[in-house]
Enzyme design. Structure first.
Site, PDB file in Angstrom:
ATOM      1  N   GLU A 298       5.555  20.888 -37.585  1.00 34.58           N
ATOM      2  CA  GLU A 298       6.843  20.871 -38.041  1.00 34.58           C
ATOM      3  C   GLU A 298       7.190  21.375 -39.420  1.00 34.58           C
ATOM      4  O   GLU A 298       7.892  20.689 -40.062  1.00 34.58           O
ATOM      5  CB  GLU A 298       7.359  19.199 -37.757  1.00 34.58           C
ATOM      6  CG  GLU A 298       7.507  19.054 -36.216  1.00 34.58           C
ATOM      7  CD  GLU A 298       8.091  17.587 -36.123  1.00 34.58           C
ATOM      8  OE1 GLU A 298       8.462  17.343 -35.029  1.00 34.58           O
ATOM      9  OE2 GLU A 298       7.910  16.561 -36.793  1.00 34.58           O
TER      10      GLU A 298
HETATM   11  C1  TNX Z   1       6.933  14.691 -33.818  1.00 33.80           C
HETATM   12  S1  TNX Z   1       4.039  14.642 -32.963  1.00 33.80           S
HETATM   13  C2  TNX Z   1       6.170  14.570 -35.081  1.00 33.80           C
HETATM   14  C3  TNX Z   1       6.179  13.409 -35.658  1.00 33.80           C
HETATM   15  C4  TNX Z   1       7.223  12.231 -35.020  1.00 33.80           C
HETATM   16  C5  TNX Z   1       7.201  12.382 -33.564  1.00 33.80           C
HETATM   17  C6  TNX Z   1       7.925  11.341 -32.804  1.00 33.80           C
HETATM   18  C7  TNX Z   1       4.010  15.383 -34.615  1.00 33.80           C
HETATM   19  C8  TNX Z   1       2.764  16.199 -34.700  1.00 33.80           C
HETATM   20  N1  TNX Z   1       5.167  15.395 -35.388  1.00 33.80           N
HETATM   21  O1  TNX Z   1       6.696  13.330 -37.149  1.00 33.80           O
HETATM   22  O2  TNX Z   1       7.042  11.175 -35.780  1.00 33.80           O
HETATM   23  O3  TNX Z   1       7.351  13.710 -33.429  1.00 33.80           O
HETATM   24  O4  TNX Z   1       7.598  11.310 -31.441  1.00 33.80           O
END
Ligand code: TNX
Length: 532
Positions: A298
């Protein structure tokens, strides 16, 4: 019949003179070989919370024993994936004198002892027999997220205990994010000084690691970069922002409505790269296990070239300090080298039909009540996800499986699972963006269904993100009763028929209660309180 989770592999024919007797009674733990005395000590500690009940049931009985024996197990199959521990195969034998645990390694003996503890504490009758058991997947992990949902080091030990009781062998700690930096690092006091005072000292981290190691659980620390870096920015104000993509369609602003976004750091900036190198050096130095996770999820809106440089730099730095890097699946878009370990989480996109239960991106968008235009922009943003898994496999990478539709335990419970008296305590638990799913759906997950070639599976990891967690009770409430199903998929390789699994799970509520762990008494399960 027994209630062990993960279920035991092939039982041998019942031993001659088969009998059954209640597990309740006085139990001792003995090492037949002096080299196993340390394991015996750990097993005593794990069993201790259950002993008052067990002992009181039979004050006069001669102690039966869990006996730990060193003995090579011939022809044990090799599990899939990245080895985080020694061989874990074992044989276990139940008879009138107690439970004998045999394996060629201390790790195997310990796994056998967790079976013994479950046999004793889930209150089933013990039937004379001998069983050979071993893992399908070498890496069986649980991610917890103290960056968002902080729990103390002492509380993490209780999580290690429950993970170990279900034969998990990795605790992945998400130690940094926008919300906080949770690990003290020598020579970098700024990192923890800038936060809310909640972090693990070097000593606490070392002690936790030793505690986990005694339970054959390996810590895998994660420092999440170049996105999710708000705590780093707070500690070192003024770190340059990474260049953003020229055309991002307003995605930063859009996603910023649903999650906390901080401008990613620029690892092409020399000062930032040096700082990150010092951080990774210290994390590697503190960590006994062979793996360090660098995040890379992300990094919303970042320009691709700069993101690729960041991923390469992060991986290179971890290798330089002697560990194997792991990154989230988005990192695969910068290229995959043979042997790269990539953690897969964004599933539900590759299914053209969106899945039968709406539990995919479409379902999430519906749950959020987005306008059609917004939904379209999100669809475009997430489109590359559909290619990730194939790209990792083509590139010769190894996939650590954490598909969010099945093993994300920060999903709210389905309303139909929650008993009336637990409505209030669970009302705000789990991310509203994920639809609740009944336990039976989650317990039906078959890791093999993803079709990843055996030699490219790295392992299986449940993920319990912490955004909605405030304290250990919240954490275990989301974890239990769902964690054992992931453990069974990981150890046994796939799901059991629901009725079989459900019957076994029903006897585990007492185990959690005796350990003082809050759990959801899910309505699908006929929880068994008595000695069975
Ligand atoms: C996505 S899973 C994220 C996390 C959040 C999560 C919530 C991932 C690699 N990144 O930062 O906590 O979704 O489910």
């Amino acid at each position: 019949m027994n209630s062990v989770i993960p279920r035991l592999a092939a039982p041998s024919p019942e031993a001659s003179g088969a009998g059954t007797r209640p597990a309740a009674g006085v139990w001792a733990v003995r090492a037949a070989d002096p080299s196993l005395e340390a394991v015996a000590e750990t097993v005593r500690a794990l069993l201790a919370p259950h002993l008052p009940r067990v002992t009181a049931a039979d004050p006069s009985g001669a102690p039966r024993a869990i006996v730990l024996v060193h003995e090579e197990i011939p022809h044990a199959p090799v599990p899939l994936g990245l080895a985080v521990a020694d061989a874990e195969h074992y044989r276990i034998r139940v008879d009138a004198t107690g439970i004998t645990c045999r394996a060629g390694t201390a790790a195997g003996v310990f796994r056998a002892a967790t079976t013994a503890i479950q046999l004793i504490t889930t209150g089933a009758d013990l039937t004379d027999r001998e069983v050979a058991d071993g893992p399908r997947h070498a890496w069986r992990g649980l991610l917890v997220d103290p960056a968002r949902g902080f729990v103390t080091a002492e509380e993490l030990r209780r999580v290690v205990d429950v993970a170990a009781l279900y034969k998990l062998n990795v605790l992945h700690l998400h130690l940094s994010d926008n919300e906080g930096w949770r690990l003290e690092l020598p020579g970098l006091p700024e990192l923890t000084a800038a936060g809310d005072g909640r972090f693990y000292t070097v000593q606490e981290y070392r002690d936790l690691q030793a505690y986990a190691t005694a339970r054959f659980v390996t810590l895998v620390p994660e420092i999440d970069l170049p996105g999710h870096c708000g705590a780093l920015r707070a500690a070192f104000p003024g770190l340059p922002e990474a260049p953003m993509a020229e055309e991002d369609g307003g995605i930063v602003e859009l996603l910023g409505n649903f999650m906390t976004l901080t401008p990613p750091v620029d690892l092409e900036d020399d000062g930032t790269a040096r700082l990150v190198e010092r951080i990774i050096e210290q994390v590697c130095a503190l960590t006994d296990g062979g793996f360090v996770h660098v995040g890379a999820d992300e990094a919303v809106g970042m320009c691709h070239r700069n993101y690729a440089a960041a991923v390469a730099r992060l991986r290179e730095t971890v290798r330089k300090f002697g560990k194997q890097p792991i990154a989230w699946q988005e990192a695969s878009r910068t290229g995959v080298e043979p042997g790269d370990v990539v953690q897969y989480w964004l599933d539900g996109f590759e299914r053209g039909d969106g899945g039968s239960d709406g539990d995919d991106n479409e379902g999430t968008m519906a749950a959020l009540g987005l306008s059609p235009e917004t939904a379209d922009r999100l669809r475009a943003y997430f489109a590359p996800v559909a290619e990730d898994l194939a790209r990792i496999v083509r590139g010769g990478g190894r996939v650590l499986l954490s598909p969010r539709t099945s093993v994300y335990l920060d999903r709210p419970y389905a309303a139909s699972s929650v008993p009336e008296e637990q409505r209030d305590t669970t009302a705000n638990l789990g991310l509203a963006a994920y639809p609740g799913r009944p336990l039976a759906d989650l317990a039906a997950w078959d890791p093999a269904a993803l079709g990843i070639p055996d030699d490219q599976v790295a392992g299986i990891e449940a993920a319990l993100w912490g955004e909605t967690i405030d304290g250990i009770d919240d954490l275990t409430m989301l974890l239990l009763p769902r964690l054992p199903a992931v453990a069974e998929a990981a150890w046994s390789g796939g799901p059991a028929p629901w009725d079989d699994y459900r019957g076994r799970l029903a006897r585990h509520g007492r185990l959690w209660s005796e350990r003082g762990l809050a759990y959801l008494a899910a309505r699908e399960i006929d929880w068994q309180a008595g000695d069975g």
